[in-house]
Design an enzyme around this catalytic site. Structure first.
Site, PDB file in Angstrom:
ATOM      1  N   TYR A 146      20.126 -64.855  25.246  1.00 47.58           N
ATOM      2  CA  TYR A 146      20.122 -63.402  25.148  1.00 47.58           C
ATOM      3  C   TYR A 146      19.171 -62.901  24.054  1.00 47.58           C
ATOM      4  CZ  TYR A 146      23.962 -62.825  28.448  1.00 47.58           C
ATOM      5  OH  TYR A 146      24.733 -62.817  29.585  1.00 47.58           O
ATOM      6  N   LYS A 203      25.188 -78.523  25.982  1.00 42.74           N
ATOM      7  CA  LYS A 203      24.472 -79.387  26.931  1.00 42.74           C
ATOM      8  C   LYS A 203      23.559 -80.272  26.082  1.00 42.74           C
ATOM      9  CE  LYS A 203      23.448 -80.622  31.186  1.00 42.74           C
ATOM     10  NZ  LYS A 203      24.401 -81.324  32.080  1.00 42.74           N
ATOM     11  N   ASP A 235      28.985 -78.563  31.935  1.00 41.28           N
ATOM     12  CA  ASP A 235      29.295 -78.808  33.353  1.00 41.28           C
ATOM     13  C   ASP A 235      30.649 -79.513  33.502  1.00 41.28           C
ATOM     14  OD1 ASP A 235      28.025 -80.944  32.085  1.00 41.28           O
ATOM     15  OD2 ASP A 235      26.758 -81.489  33.786  1.00 41.28           O
ATOM     16  N   ASP A 259      29.233 -66.757  28.351  1.00 43.39           N
ATOM     17  CA  ASP A 259      29.295 -65.655  29.324  1.00 43.39           C
ATOM     18  C   ASP A 259      29.871 -66.180  30.635  1.00 43.39           C
ATOM     19  OD1 ASP A 259      28.788 -63.137  30.570  1.00 43.39           O
ATOM     20  OD2 ASP A 259      26.942 -63.979  31.416  1.00 43.39           O
ATOM     21  N   ASP A 263      34.242 -66.036  32.252  1.00 47.38           N
ATOM     22  CA  ASP A 263      34.659 -65.435  33.527  1.00 47.38           C
ATOM     23  C   ASP A 263      35.518 -66.415  34.317  1.00 47.38           C
ATOM     24  OD1 ASP A 263      33.164 -63.129  32.964  1.00 47.38           O
ATOM     25  OD2 ASP A 263      32.472 -62.950  35.039  1.00 47.38           O
TER      26      ASP A 263
HETATM   27  C1  IPM Z   1      29.664 -59.647  29.456  1.00 48.42           C
HETATM   28  C2  IPM Z   1      28.753 -59.058  30.464  1.00 48.42           C
HETATM   29  C3  IPM Z   1      27.435 -58.670  29.814  1.00 48.42           C
HETATM   30  C4  IPM Z   1      26.807 -59.928  29.260  1.00 48.42           C
HETATM   31  C5  IPM Z   1      26.470 -57.940  30.758  1.00 48.42           C
HETATM   32  C6  IPM Z   1      27.089 -56.718  31.365  1.00 48.42           C
HETATM   33  C7  IPM Z   1      25.189 -57.591  30.091  1.00 48.42           C
HETATM   34  O1  IPM Z   1      28.569 -59.917  31.529  1.00 48.42           O
HETATM   35  O2  IPM Z   1      29.990 -58.986  28.464  1.00 48.42           O
HETATM   36  O3  IPM Z   1      30.088 -60.799  29.629  1.00 48.42           O
HETATM   37  O4  IPM Z   1      26.122 -60.656  29.957  1.00 48.42           O
HETATM   38  O5  IPM Z   1      27.029 -60.212  28.075  1.00 48.42           O
HETATM   39 MN    MN Z   2      29.847 -61.682  31.457  1.00 50.68          MN
END
Ligand code: IPM
Ligand code: MN
Length: 375
Positions: A146, A203, A235, A259, A263
């Site tokens: 990022y 990794k 992984d 990130d 999720d």
């Molecule tokens: C998160 C989101 C953000 C990120 C996006 C919306 C830019 O996916 O906060 O996890 O990638 O950090």
């Molecule tokens: Mn995210």
């Protein structure tokens, strides 16, 4: 009375609805505790950009930096709302604050509360026992993939090369790893064996930055002899996470890996509507649900506000630690217990958890539970 100034940025879509419910819960706390909140509401996001040509009101960043003790954000992003360079309108708010306020630790707890069923295979069922999932992903938040060192090479009006550079620094690694160990010290260990454990996810079998990151992890770990060291390649980690979530306590990883893996971890908590987060630095904190603005559900008063309410609880925990304020720490516990009681009782749930209650009904029920506990 301890007074805290909270900047609220509801943002887009369901962000507005869920933020309103979290504020409701904070107001219930304010009415029955020694905490006092001043809310400064900031308009912004993709929809705001479509109306005004700006991502947020002028002076908003300065309010967050200079006036707010903490920031509560709903969600940003709206279909079709793009900046001239093609970027998502509203993302400048999130990235502006993450980078500008140096919020280096993105803290994402995943906890399966009793009463919550999963939808892993399409149908809702009990895949893991509650209590078996109680982990926190600590994602580095100011560098990695990022880092804004990227670009497209255009030649002869042809896009030829796209470059995103992954930056791992000593400073960035040290501080986020230290944060993860400090967090583990405050927790009661992994559900499986009550062992305090920090898993270094990387990794490093391939990437140079991650080899350095792992050496830094080892050095920091020396200062925490009571915490078990653990290593996993990203992984392999992802399949262990799904198979044995109860082994994990705190996971520390770089920006993009965190990130993605957070999720996946959120699924273990039953719903994205349960996934809370804090973006935390040495001087500032921004708290937000992990879900986005969910345009297809927007304006329908049907999505789950619990992720934002738990995020507001994390905000109180952050204020409690920072200002050595036991009342703020206790209010985070009360929010957590109220969420737990609501889910266990099970009659006021939104659609994602198998119920048919509205966003505001859940917010009202949580506020009442908080009030009952504090009276
Ligand atoms: C998160 C989101 C953000 C990120 C996006 C919306 C830019 O996916 O906060 O996890 O990638 O950090
Ligand atoms: Mn995210």
């Amino acid at each position: 009375m301890t007074k805290y100034t909270i900047a609220t940025i509801p943002g887009d879509g369901i962000g507005k609805e869920v933020t309103a419910e979290a504020v409701k819960v904070l107001q219930a706390i304010e009415a029955a505790s020694s905490l006092d909140f001043e809310f400064i509401n900031i308009e912004g996001g993709g929809q705001y950009y479509q109306e005004t040509g700006k991502e947020w009101e002028d002076g908003s960043y300065e309010i967050c930096r200079d006036d707010a003790d903490a920031i509560l954000l709903g969600a940003v992003g709206w279909p079709g709302s793009r900046l001239p360079d093609g970027g998502l309108a509203g993302a400048g708010i999130v990235f502006g604050l993450r980078f500008g306020l140096d919020l280096y630790a993105n803290v994402r707890p995943t906890k399966l509360y009793p009463g919550v069923l999963h939808t892993v295979h399409g149908e809702r069922k009990q895949v893991w026992e509650p209590g078996k999932v109680d982990l926190v992903t600590v994602r580095e938040n100011t560098e990695g993939l990022y880092a804004p060192i990227r670009g497209i090479l255009d030649r002869g009006e042809v896009e030829e090369v796209g470059i995103d550079t992954r930056i791992i620094t000593k400073k960035g690694s040290e501080r986020v790893i230290k944060y993860a160990f400090e967090l583990a010290m405050r927790r009661s260990g992994a559900p499986q064996d009550q062992t305090k454990r920090v898993t270094c996810v990387d990794k490093s079998n391939v990437l140079k930055g991650d080899q350095m990151y792992r050496r830094i992890y080892d050095r920091i770990a020396e200062g925490y002899p009571d915490i078990e060291k653990d290593y996993a390649y990203i992984d392999a980690y992802l399949q262990w996470l799904v198979r044995n979530p109860d082994f994990y306590d705190v996971i520390v990883t770089s920006n993009m890996f965190g990130d993605i893996s957070s999720d996946l971890a959120a699924v273990l908590g039953g719903s994205l509507g349960m996934a809370a987060s804090g973006n935390i630095g040495d001087n500032h904190g921004l708290f937000e649900p992990v879900h986005g603005s969910a345009p297809k559900h927007a304006g329908k008063n049907r999505t789950n506000p619990i992720a934002t309410v738990i995020s507001a609880g994390m905000m109180l925990d952050f204020l409690g630690v920072k200002h050595k304020d036991d009342e703020a720490l206790r209010m985070n516990t009360i929010i957590d217990e109220s969420v737990s009681a609501l889910l266990k009782e099970g009659s006021t749930l939104t659609y994602d958890l198998g119920g048919n209650s509205s966003t505001s009904q859940v917010g009202d029920a949580l506020s009442s539970l908080v009030t009952q506990t504090l009276e």
